[in-house]
Motif scaffolding. Structure first.
Motif, short mmCIF file in Angstrom:
data_model
loop_
_atom_site.label_atom_id
_atom_site.label_comp_id
_atom_site.label_asym_id
_atom_site.label_seq_id
_atom_site.Cartn_x
_atom_site.Cartn_y
_atom_site.Cartn_z
N ILE A 10 17.49 20.19 29.30
CA ILE A 10 17.07 20.90 30.28
C ILE A 10 15.54 20.69 29.98
N TYR A 11 14.96 19.90 29.12
CA TYR A 11 13.61 19.50 28.89
C TYR A 11 13.18 18.18 29.24
N THR A 12 11.68 18.03 29.89
CA THR A 12 11.49 17.16 30.43
C THR A 12 9.99 16.94 30.00
N ALA A 13 9.77 15.61 29.33
CA ALA A 13 8.26 15.33 28.79
C ALA A 13 7.83 14.43 29.70
N THR A 14 6.44 14.85 30.05
CA THR A 14 5.76 13.72 31.06
C THR A 14 4.35 13.38 30.22
N ALA A 15 4.47 12.12 29.95
CA ALA A 15 3.08 11.60 29.22
C ALA A 15 2.16 11.20 30.26
N THR A 16 0.91 11.29 30.10
CA THR A 16 -0.30 10.82 30.83
C THR A 16 -1.40 10.53 29.93
N VAL A 17 -2.55 10.29 30.84
CA VAL A 17 -3.78 10.20 30.27
C VAL A 17 -4.93 10.90 30.81
N GLN A 18 -5.80 11.49 29.98
CA GLN A 18 -6.80 12.32 30.40
C GLN A 18 -8.12 11.79 30.04
N LEU A 20 -11.95 11.50 29.17
CA LEU A 20 -13.05 12.52 28.42
C LEU A 20 -14.33 11.95 28.81
N ASP A 21 -15.48 12.67 28.54
CA ASP A 21 -16.71 12.58 28.38
C ASP A 21 -16.80 11.48 27.31
N GLY A 22 -17.84 10.30 27.84
CA GLY A 22 -18.39 9.42 26.54
C GLY A 22 -17.38 8.18 26.77
N GLY A 23 -16.79 8.06 28.11
CA GLY A 23 -15.72 6.68 28.01
C GLY A 23 -14.48 6.93 27.21
N LYS A 24 -14.08 7.86 26.63
CA LYS A 24 -13.07 8.06 25.75
C LYS A 24 -11.73 8.59 26.58
N TYR A 25 -10.51 8.42 25.93
CA TYR A 25 -9.24 8.84 26.62
C TYR A 25 -8.48 9.74 25.72
N ARG A 26 -7.39 10.53 25.99
CA ARG A 26 -6.94 11.37 25.37
C ARG A 26 -5.09 11.24 25.82
N GLY A 27 -4.40 11.04 25.17
CA GLY A 27 -3.09 11.16 25.57
C GLY A 27 -2.49 12.69 25.68
N VAL A 28 -1.73 12.99 26.78
CA VAL A 28 -1.43 14.06 26.82
C VAL A 28 0.06 14.23 27.29
N VAL A 29 0.81 15.25 27.03
CA VAL A 29 2.36 15.52 27.29
C VAL A 29 2.56 16.94 27.81
N VAL A 30 3.00 17.04 28.87
CA VAL A 30 3.49 18.31 29.50
C VAL A 30 5.02 18.35 29.18
N LEU A 31 5.40 19.50 28.49
CA LEU A 31 6.72 19.73 28.30
C LEU A 31 7.39 20.61 29.18
N ALA A 32 8.28 20.44 29.84
CA ALA A 32 8.78 21.51 31.06
C ALA A 32 10.23 21.88 30.51
N ARG A 33 10.49 23.06 30.49
CA ARG A 33 11.80 23.42 30.09
C ARG A 33 12.48 24.14 31.44
N ASP A 34 13.55 23.52 31.91
CA ASP A 34 14.01 23.98 33.27
C ASP A 34 15.27 24.96 32.93
N ALA A 35 15.19 26.26 32.61
CA ALA A 35 16.19 27.19 32.40
C ALA A 35 16.59 28.45 33.16
N GLY A 36 16.55 27.85 34.37
CA GLY A 36 16.61 28.79 35.57
C GLY A 36 15.54 28.92 36.66
N ASP A 37 15.31 30.16 36.87
CA ASP A 37 14.26 30.44 37.87
C ASP A 37 13.11 29.93 37.91
N GLU A 38 12.48 30.03 36.73
CA GLU A 38 11.07 29.49 36.73
C GLU A 38 10.79 28.62 35.34
N PRO A 39 10.67 27.35 35.69
CA PRO A 39 10.47 26.53 34.52
C PRO A 39 9.19 26.95 33.87
#
Length: 73
Positions: A10-18, A20-39
């Protein structure tokens, strides 16, 4: 660069890039748990910054794999 999504049960991990200031980047993951009415969503950030979006994306994908690997179903 497109996001990438990994699923485990029931878990979904979405990887993306954010940008940042100064020409840098940070990896980001959003973990979603779908357990019914509201993820439930949790945001995880790679601790270090990267000089390229490709490097940050690889770090985000690795973080997504680690997060999902630690989940017991």
């Amino acid at each position: 660069m497109d996001d990438i999504t990994y699923t485990k049960g029931i878990y979904t991990a979405t990887a993306t890039v954010q940008p940042l200031d100064g020409g840098k980047y940070r990896g980001v993951v959003v973990l979603a748990r779908d357990a019914g009415d509201e993820p439930e969503n949790t945001l995880y950030e790679v601790e270090s910054t990267s000089s390229t979006p490709e490097e940050a994306f690889e770090e985000a994908k690795a973080l997504a794999h680690r997060i999902l690997g630690e989940i017991d179903l």
